[in-house]
Design an enzyme around this catalytic site. Structure first.
Site, PDB file in Angstrom:
ATOM      1  N   ASP A 233       1.510   3.919  -8.882  1.00 57.57           N
ATOM      2  CA  ASP A 233       0.932   5.219  -9.257  1.00 57.57           C
ATOM      3  C   ASP A 233       0.459   5.255 -10.706  1.00 57.57           C
ATOM      4  OD1 ASP A 233       1.703   6.319  -6.684  1.00 57.57           O
ATOM      5  OD2 ASP A 233       3.738   6.426  -7.467  1.00 57.57           O
TER       6      ASP A 233
ATOM      7  N   GLN B 192       0.859  -0.778  -5.171  1.00 60.69           N
ATOM      8  CA  GLN B 192       2.162  -0.435  -5.732  1.00 60.69           C
ATOM      9  C   GLN B 192       2.264  -0.932  -7.188  1.00 60.69           C
ATOM     10  OE1 GLN B 192       2.435  -1.991  -2.315  1.00 60.69           O
ATOM     11  NE2 GLN B 192       2.237   0.049  -1.518  1.00 60.69           N
TER      12      GLN B 192
ATOM     13  N   GLY C 209      -1.975   4.602  -2.232  1.00 61.94           N
ATOM     14  CA  GLY C 209      -3.121   5.480  -2.377  1.00 61.94           C
ATOM     15  C   GLY C 209      -3.772   5.328  -3.737  1.00 61.94           C
ATOM     16  N   HIS C 210      -5.070   5.050  -3.755  1.00 65.00           N
ATOM     17  CA  HIS C 210      -5.816   4.947  -5.004  1.00 65.00           C
ATOM     18  C   HIS C 210      -6.811   6.093  -5.072  1.00 65.00           C
ATOM     19  CE1 HIS C 210      -5.026   0.338  -5.441  1.00 65.00           C
ATOM     20  NE2 HIS C 210      -3.964   1.091  -5.617  1.00 65.00           N
TER      21      HIS C 210
ATOM     22  N   LYS D  28      -4.346   2.768 -10.993  1.00 67.01           N
ATOM     23  CA  LYS D  28      -5.098   1.519 -10.802  1.00 67.01           C
ATOM     24  C   LYS D  28      -6.443   1.765 -10.133  1.00 67.01           C
ATOM     25  CE  LYS D  28      -1.753  -0.258  -8.372  1.00 67.01           C
ATOM     26  NZ  LYS D  28      -0.759   0.837  -8.550  1.00 67.01           N
TER      27      LYS D  28
END
Length: 438
Positions: free
Chosen positions: A15, A226, A42-43, A18
């Site tokens: 988180d 991650q 999730g990005h 990235k």
């Protein structure tokens, strides 16, 4: 001469932002390759005020002319993948000619979700905070050599046999251990055989594709999922993910040799967050932590879960940089700290009365850490949207330079807001990028 490749990964517990950083950096790269994790990562990328949340698909698809590649180190949920593809198409993005999935990628099936959800919810079991999306059980099957790969998904006869055999085993295990109702193999086959037909155009030998890009003079960015402290080997075990999220995973997870990894870029927040269970030595439990959480909008892009917030942890960051061989450090969410009068930084650990700078391997050691803090002066000015390092407040510049001195990696970029444009790129790093993109 170094290969024209860069790994971008999380230096903390994920988180770190990235997605935005890969998006900013990917301009001019031939391909962006995802090498680990599944749709539990999730990005979030914001471009001109428009929000894109990508979970499986690499951020490179947001750049025209850049290939997006899902490597063999990823675990793929076919149904979710197709939903994400459909969503990008609706937004007007061209994915059909630019997106590729490795034929060696492992497939998540409904019984993986069944097993994980039941196990995580079982009475007396130590919860590790999984997303219950089947990621861990899919990796378990991979290591047990009983998984299904994309190349197998495309073979109807093999797919049917695999689902029937696996359902017989998993249904029996889940019922015996957790009292779970059985899954219907015929129903699963029909759904996944239909999905396979739609996935087939994306399937490719992506290892060969990536090596050909390098051979032809192209450049590749490897997108991590991650963060380092969630790596299966080097993270805060057992509160970790099931894959190799560190830089070494870029080679094993894509089919590129280790000698072809040119530059490692680690992304860290200006503070630290962690979602789910597990030790977190610098967690803040007072109103300051709540302030950072609100101002930083610290809620998971995939699950919506609240992220725990803490002060920057220098020993943890040094450890991460050593494990990854980090060359460059990207610092995100600097603007979240704008209103603080004082900012604490953990500079050392005390465990059972002994001072150490070593990251403990065991959970008990991690939970016993007493952080040693120093206090730095806050800047009490807005840094949001600043794109020139020299225009930052003096105290903000010192805070960043302190991280650079103490962590052992050079500052590459600083993010001062969520949008693609709200980014500082340091001149020395800009020259490195130019070399990679040539």
């Amino acid at each position: 001469m170094r290969a024209k490749t860069a790994v971008v990964l999380g230096a903390q517990w994920g988180d770190e932002g990235k997605g935005k950083i890969v998006d900013v950096l990917s301009d001019g790269f031939s391909a962006v390759a995802r090498y680990a994790g599944g749709h539990n990562a999730g990005h979030t990328v914001i471009i001109g005020g428009q929000k894109f949340v990508l979970q499986l698909i690499p951020c490179g698809v947001l750049r025209k002319g850049c290939k997006g590649i899902i490597g063999n180190g990823v675990v793929l949920d076919p149904i979710h993948f197709l939903k994400e593809v459909d969503g990008l198409r609706k937004l007007g993005l061209e994915v059909d000619s630019s997106l590729f999935v490795s034929t060696r990628t492992q497939v998540i099936l409904p019984y993986h979700r069944m097993i994980e959800l039941a196990a995580e919810s079982a009475p007396g079991r130590r919860k590790i905070g999984t997303t219950s999306r089947g990621i861990g059980p899919a990796y378990e099957d991979k290591m047990a050599r009983s998984g299904l790969r994309v190349v197998d998904l495309l073979n109807p006869k093999l797919l049917r046999e695999h689902i029937e055999t696996a359902c017989a085993q998993k249904n029996a295990i889940a019922h015996a251990l957790f009292g779970t109702d059985p899954l219907n193999p015929a129903q699963i086959y029909d759904e996944y055989a239909a999905a396979a037909e739609r996935i087939a155009p994306f399937a490719a030998d992506t290892g060969r594709l990536l090596n050909n890009i390098l051979r032809d003079g192209g450049s590749i960015m490897f997108e991590g999922a991650q963060g380092t402290m969630l790596d299966i080997d080097h993270g805060t075990y057992p509160f970790v993910t099931s894959s190799s999220s560190t830089a070494g995973g870029a080679a094993t997870g894509t089919g590129i040799g280790p000698s072809r990894i040119g530059t490692v870029i680690s992304v860290t927040k200006a503070y630290v967050t962690r979602v789910g269970q597990g030790p977190f030595p610098t967690e803040i439990f007072d109103a300051v932590g709540e302030h950072i959480q609100r101002r930083g909008n610290e809620f998971g892009a995939v699950t919506g879960r609240t992220r725990r917030c803490g002060w920057l942890d220098i020993p943890q960051l040094r450890y991460s940089n050593e494990v990854n061989g980090t060359d460059w450090l990207v610092i995100t969410k600097l603007d979240v700290l704008d209103e603080l009068e004082e900012i604490k930084v953990c500079v050392g650990y005390e465990i059972d009365g002994k001072v150490t700078d070593e990251m403990p391997a065991d959970v008990r050691g991690l939970e016993a850490i007493k952080p040693h803090y120093i206090t730095l002066k806050g800047w009490r000015e807005s840094t949001e949207g600043i794109t020139d390092f020299e225009k930052l407040p003096a105290a903000a510049k010192e805070y960043l330079r302190f991280q650079e001195r103490e962590s052992g990696a050079k500052i590459a970029m600083v993010s001062t807001g969520p949008d693609r444009s709200q980014t500082i790129v340091m001149p020395e790093f800009a020259r490195v990028l130019d070399e990679l993109r040539k």
